[in-house]
Design a protein around this motif. Sequence first.
Motif, short mmCIF file in Angstrom:
data_model
loop_
_atom_site.label_atom_id
_atom_site.label_comp_id
_atom_site.label_asym_id
_atom_site.label_seq_id
_atom_site.Cartn_x
_atom_site.Cartn_y
_atom_site.Cartn_z
N ALA A 101 0.94 -1.14 0.03
CA ALA A 101 -0.22 0.01 0.04
C ALA A 101 0.95 1.39 -0.07
O ALA A 101 0.23 2.45 0.44
CB ALA A 101 -1.08 0.19 1.06
N MET A 102 2.22 1.26 -0.31
CA MET A 102 2.98 2.35 -0.50
C MET A 102 3.02 2.90 -2.04
O MET A 102 3.83 2.33 -2.65
CB MET A 102 4.33 2.04 0.21
CG MET A 102 4.26 1.45 1.34
SD MET A 102 5.95 0.81 2.26
CE MET A 102 5.27 0.02 3.63
N GLY A 103 2.28 4.06 -2.16
CA GLY A 103 2.34 4.42 -3.47
C GLY A 103 0.98 5.13 -3.76
O GLY A 103 0.14 5.05 -3.16
N SER A 104 0.86 6.13 -4.76
CA SER A 104 -0.16 6.86 -5.08
C SER A 104 -0.65 6.66 -6.54
O SER A 104 -1.19 7.29 -7.26
CB SER A 104 0.09 8.37 -4.79
OG SER A 104 0.78 8.50 -3.63
N SER A 127 -3.04 3.65 -3.29
CA SER A 127 -2.66 2.36 -3.51
C SER A 127 -3.69 1.26 -3.81
O SER A 127 -3.38 0.28 -4.30
CB SER A 127 -1.84 1.85 -2.41
OG SER A 127 -2.67 1.67 -1.07
N ASP A 147 -7.14 2.89 3.37
CA ASP A 147 -6.51 4.24 2.99
C ASP A 147 -5.56 4.60 4.27
O ASP A 147 -6.35 4.52 5.46
CB ASP A 147 -7.90 5.17 3.11
CG ASP A 147 -7.67 6.62 2.66
OD1 ASP A 147 -6.57 7.11 3.12
OD2 ASP A 147 -8.27 7.03 1.70
N THR A 148 -4.58 4.77 4.11
CA THR A 148 -3.37 5.15 5.21
C THR A 148 -3.36 6.69 4.94
O THR A 148 -2.90 7.32 5.94
CB THR A 148 -2.02 4.26 5.02
OG1 THR A 148 -2.40 3.07 5.08
CG2 THR A 148 -1.26 4.55 6.08
N GLY A 150 -4.72 8.35 1.70
CA GLY A 150 -5.54 8.82 0.41
C GLY A 150 -6.00 7.53 -0.34
O GLY A 150 -6.64 7.61 -1.41
N PHE A 179 0.33 -1.41 7.44
CA PHE A 179 1.39 -0.58 6.79
C PHE A 179 1.89 0.36 7.95
O PHE A 179 2.78 0.27 8.37
CB PHE A 179 0.85 0.12 5.69
CG PHE A 179 1.56 1.41 4.92
CD1 PHE A 179 2.64 1.63 5.53
CD2 PHE A 179 0.80 2.17 3.88
CE1 PHE A 179 3.34 2.90 5.04
CE2 PHE A 179 1.47 3.24 3.51
CZ PHE A 179 2.65 3.71 4.04
N TYR A 282 3.51 13.17 7.23
CA TYR A 282 2.91 11.87 7.20
C TYR A 282 4.23 11.05 6.69
O TYR A 282 4.37 9.81 7.13
CB TYR A 282 1.96 11.93 6.22
CG TYR A 282 1.56 10.53 5.42
CD1 TYR A 282 0.70 9.96 5.91
CD2 TYR A 282 2.34 9.95 4.39
CE1 TYR A 282 0.36 8.62 5.44
CE2 TYR A 282 1.87 9.02 3.66
CZ TYR A 282 0.88 7.86 4.22
OH TYR A 282 0.53 6.87 3.63
N ARG A 331 11.14 3.29 2.13
CA ARG A 331 10.35 3.56 3.39
C ARG A 331 11.12 3.10 4.53
O ARG A 331 11.11 3.58 5.58
CB ARG A 331 8.95 3.17 3.34
CG ARG A 331 7.95 3.76 1.98
CD ARG A 331 7.43 4.87 2.05
NE ARG A 331 6.88 5.35 1.06
CZ ARG A 331 5.52 5.61 0.91
NH1 ARG A 331 4.65 5.40 1.92
NH2 ARG A 331 4.94 5.74 -0.32
#
Length: 446
Positions: A101-104, A127, A147-148, A150, A179, A282, A331
Amino acid sequence: ADYLARIERHDSALNSFITVTPEAALAAADAADQRLARGEGGPLTGIPIAHKDIFCTQGVRTSCASRMLDNFIAPYDATVVSRLNQAGAVSLGKTNMDEFAMGSSNETSWYGPVKNPWDTTRVPGGSSGGSAAAVAAGLCLAATGTDTGGSIRQPAAFCGITGIKPTYGRCSRWGMIAFASSLDQAGVLARSAADAAHVLQAMAGFDPNDSTCADEPVPDYATNLNDSPRGLRIGVPREFLSPELDSRIAAVIEQAIELLCQLGAERHDISLPNSALSVPAYYVVAPAECSSNLARFDGVRFGHRCADPIDLDDLYQRSRGEGFGTEVKRRIMIGTYVLSAGYYDAYYLKAQKIRRLIKEDFQRAFAEVDIILGPTAPTTAFALGAKTADPVAMYLNDIFTISTNLAGLPGMSVPVAPVAGLPVGLQLIGNYFAEARLLNVAHQLQ
Ligand code: GLN
């Protein structure tokens, strides 16, 4: 069966699913038909859904889009998964996502990027990009997401659908691969606020297996959808209509607010003065928590294990080196650094103080207004590859979504008028546990 056929036909162009489970889906659909025939169905009986591949699903690969978990078959269902099963929803499979879940943009997945169904040269957002693309393309009627910072709202905006991230603690995190535990929240991506209300209804509520899950009653989310916005006090933060925002997006956001005002809502211009600090805060807090959460992937109990380790250090180093992708490693390194003895006060503690200030900004705002509206993202869906070389440019895409997670508030994205043929999301932010109000206001715009 119709939805499975649609996945078969269209998903090679989109890559929105990592795993499709046709046998289980057909068996669940038969069971749902029997329930319906007996007159025992509920609003979700037989409804085809999909789960982001971050939720554990018993007997089904749960990869978190990482090579690290490519071989991981979850031994149990996440609470939100078992609740949706009990409600009769039919899961078609597991959707693609950014790794852990790391990314947009859904470009950090081990299984390759997802394409935006509106324009397959563009990203679907992330993500929860696979969930958003699958719903937008009609491959399922709704999907779970997390949703961490967004990850439900921004892909919903980029794909022209509705997404809701509830209050922190509204849905159980049990069985949802962690995450950043103080920010992670499960939610829904759907075609409308009304659909999202039914799915959230089944997912939400107390779970003794998650100590951060709120023991608050769950209201009936579908009953107030038609309430008039007369007298609703809308706060529009001046920091959200900033010069960085594409002016065409600003115009369609203003139109949606104007429509609510015509229906009787009142507009209040407000300020959330610490908004600009949300991205830097964040990107200290989330990596710090990620570095701790991801320590469990050591090649010993589950997940990827390197071949022929010569000793324990070699096992750890090579298993993690091979199993994690570049963004996850970045990260972990940032997180380890900001938590290290010499830098803890300067970075982690400072970020926690900023987090408090951001929360206080919202508390002041909600003393005057009932709901906060603004854009979900500063741009429409960008081209695949456009931001992969510049992590800071990628992080800045989260500028409007992240403060809600830092404060633990519920947020939503609903589609408004498109710009240059691409979807735009209006973001709605509510006070704690005000999901029913968000769904109601969103429904008024649909
Ligand atoms: N884009 C943000 C990040 O990369 C948010 C991700 C999320 O909400 N899971 O951390």
